[in-house]
Write a protein that holds these residues in place. Sequence first.
Motif, PDB file in Angstrom:
ATOM      1  N   GLU A 263      48.648  44.901  48.092  1.00 27.24           N
ATOM      2  CA  GLU A 263      48.047  44.937  49.359  1.00 27.24           C
ATOM      3  C   GLU A 263      46.459  45.049  49.594  1.00 27.24           C
ATOM      4  O   GLU A 263      45.880  44.550  50.403  1.00 27.24           O
ATOM      5  CB  GLU A 263      48.713  46.069  50.220  1.00 27.24           C
ATOM      6  CG  GLU A 263      50.216  46.022  50.664  1.00 27.24           C
ATOM      7  CD  GLU A 263      50.956  47.061  51.155  1.00 27.24           C
ATOM      8  OE1 GLU A 263      49.916  48.260  51.261  1.00 27.24           O
ATOM      9  OE2 GLU A 263      52.043  47.228  51.392  1.00 27.24           O
ATOM     10  N   ARG A 264      46.010  45.529  48.598  1.00 24.82           N
ATOM     11  CA  ARG A 264      44.451  45.630  48.550  1.00 24.82           C
ATOM     12  C   ARG A 264      43.553  44.411  47.857  1.00 24.82           C
ATOM     13  O   ARG A 264      42.454  44.562  47.681  1.00 24.82           O
ATOM     14  CB  ARG A 264      44.212  46.983  47.700  1.00 24.82           C
ATOM     15  CG  ARG A 264      44.406  48.105  48.340  1.00 24.82           C
ATOM     16  CD  ARG A 264      43.959  49.604  47.256  1.00 24.82           C
ATOM     17  NE  ARG A 264      44.447  50.771  47.994  1.00 24.82           N
ATOM     18  CZ  ARG A 264      44.212  51.736  47.236  1.00 24.82           C
ATOM     19  NH1 ARG A 264      43.583  51.982  46.253  1.00 24.82           N
ATOM     20  NH2 ARG A 264      44.911  52.897  47.934  1.00 24.82           N
ATOM     21  N   GLY A 265      44.472  43.516  47.573  1.00 26.86           N
ATOM     22  CA  GLY A 265      43.790  42.304  47.037  1.00 26.86           C
ATOM     23  C   GLY A 265      43.888  42.279  45.570  1.00 26.86           C
ATOM     24  O   GLY A 265      43.172  41.213  44.995  1.00 26.86           O
ATOM     25  N   PHE A 266      44.476  43.150  44.792  1.00 27.32           N
ATOM     26  CA  PHE A 266      44.369  43.067  43.279  1.00 27.32           C
ATOM     27  C   PHE A 266      45.122  42.057  42.742  1.00 27.32           C
ATOM     28  O   PHE A 266      46.438  41.883  43.216  1.00 27.32           O
ATOM     29  CB  PHE A 266      44.564  44.512  42.687  1.00 27.32           C
ATOM     30  CG  PHE A 266      43.185  45.324  42.759  1.00 27.32           C
ATOM     31  CD1 PHE A 266      42.450  45.343  41.886  1.00 27.32           C
ATOM     32  CD2 PHE A 266      43.311  46.242  43.812  1.00 27.32           C
ATOM     33  CE1 PHE A 266      41.247  46.140  41.996  1.00 27.32           C
ATOM     34  CE2 PHE A 266      41.934  46.945  44.269  1.00 27.32           C
ATOM     35  CZ  PHE A 266      41.025  46.800  43.168  1.00 27.32           C
ATOM     36  N   ARG A 267      44.975  41.519  41.678  1.00 28.35           N
ATOM     37  CA  ARG A 267      45.712  40.665  40.810  1.00 28.35           C
ATOM     38  C   ARG A 267      46.190  41.379  39.444  1.00 28.35           C
ATOM     39  O   ARG A 267      45.163  41.547  38.948  1.00 28.35           O
ATOM     40  CB  ARG A 267      45.333  39.195  40.866  1.00 28.35           C
ATOM     41  CG  ARG A 267      46.065  38.340  39.781  1.00 28.35           C
ATOM     42  CD  ARG A 267      45.533  36.760  39.948  1.00 28.35           C
ATOM     43  NE  ARG A 267      44.206  36.653  39.298  1.00 28.35           N
ATOM     44  CZ  ARG A 267      43.911  36.459  38.081  1.00 28.35           C
ATOM     45  NH1 ARG A 267      44.959  36.508  37.394  1.00 28.35           N
ATOM     46  NH2 ARG A 267      42.782  36.223  37.619  1.00 28.35           N
ATOM     47  N   PHE A 268      47.438  41.551  39.054  1.00 27.80           N
ATOM     48  CA  PHE A 268      47.531  42.341  37.795  1.00 27.80           C
ATOM     49  C   PHE A 268      47.375  41.078  36.641  1.00 27.80           C
ATOM     50  O   PHE A 268      47.891  39.968  36.836  1.00 27.80           O
ATOM     51  CB  PHE A 268      48.857  42.548  37.743  1.00 27.80           C
ATOM     52  CG  PHE A 268      49.242  43.959  38.721  1.00 27.80           C
ATOM     53  CD1 PHE A 268      48.597  44.953  38.289  1.00 27.80           C
ATOM     54  CD2 PHE A 268      49.561  43.265  39.865  1.00 27.80           C
ATOM     55  CE1 PHE A 268      48.758  46.135  39.139  1.00 27.80           C
ATOM     56  CE2 PHE A 268      50.027  44.541  40.721  1.00 27.80           C
ATOM     57  CZ  PHE A 268      49.304  45.844  40.487  1.00 27.80           C
ATOM     58  N   VAL A 269      46.751  41.488  35.476  1.00 32.18           N
ATOM     59  CA  VAL A 269      46.445  40.538  34.207  1.00 32.18           C
ATOM     60  C   VAL A 269      46.780  41.530  33.380  1.00 32.18           C
ATOM     61  O   VAL A 269      46.753  42.660  33.081  1.00 32.18           O
ATOM     62  CB  VAL A 269      45.095  40.079  34.570  1.00 32.18           C
ATOM     63  CG1 VAL A 269      44.733  39.219  35.895  1.00 32.18           C
ATOM     64  CG2 VAL A 269      44.089  41.133  34.314  1.00 32.18           C
TER      65      VAL A 269
END
Length: 278
Positions: A263-269
């Motif tokens: 929701e905060r705009g983070f993308r998991f990598v």
Amino acid sequence: MITLVRRITTGCVLGATLAALAACGTAPVPQRPPVSPSAVPSRPPTLAPGPAGLTPVFRNGPRGPEKTVALTFDADMTAGQGDRAARGERFDNPRLIATLRALKVPATVFMTGRWAEEYAVQARSIGRDPLFEVANHSYSHYAFTEDCYGLPTIAGSEARMRGDVERAFAAFRAVGVRGAMPYFRFPGGCYDRRALRALSAVGVTAVQWDVVSGDAFATDAGAVARQVLDGVRAGSVVVMHCTRSAAPVTERAVRVIVPVLRERGFRFVKVSELIGAP
């Protein structure tokens, strides 16, 4: 054995540059089909050696503008815990792995060789799942320095340190883990200049973290989630655990952490993407 984590300060500095990814490309040859990109071998990104050729240390990726974050999970088991496993203690956490799959969260699992041997089917499944990457957390989970949260210490020469790391890679291959990454996490996060010098010949990048989840021995999943959510910034590496008996609330915390960060705009990598980022 899982230990509470801390930052370790050394006189060493991070390698100044990232090693470039190997890449190649040629025009299609007449009467020959072009090579599929998936068939072209690539070398995982690593950091350049540190000063005096010491093993480089990575703590976090670029701070922006892209909001990426790597969740990492230590699959801890010491060389001497086989009897406890035989009596029923669980050092694995299959429900956590299932949740990461269900939520489609890429992750890096730092696995000890002893854990891979004890849970060979799980290790092989994680290692062959493109959602995950397996990295080295030593074979024995013995500390590479003295006074490291009560962990047993690897005794003897630097050669014994190298041997422990190489033994873990051999254990991964023996159970069918494909393509283990050239990344290493020191047990307990403890290292010094001697340890960095010892592993320089192995060709690994040491991976630390900048966000401590506090999940080791925790009983409050909400508190773990809040600690992660309060600490994550663009490029963060979060240290968590994949050991049911000593980190029992991690899976529940992940179910809170993942949707909030998205929701905060983070993308998991995976860690490899952070290390390879420009």
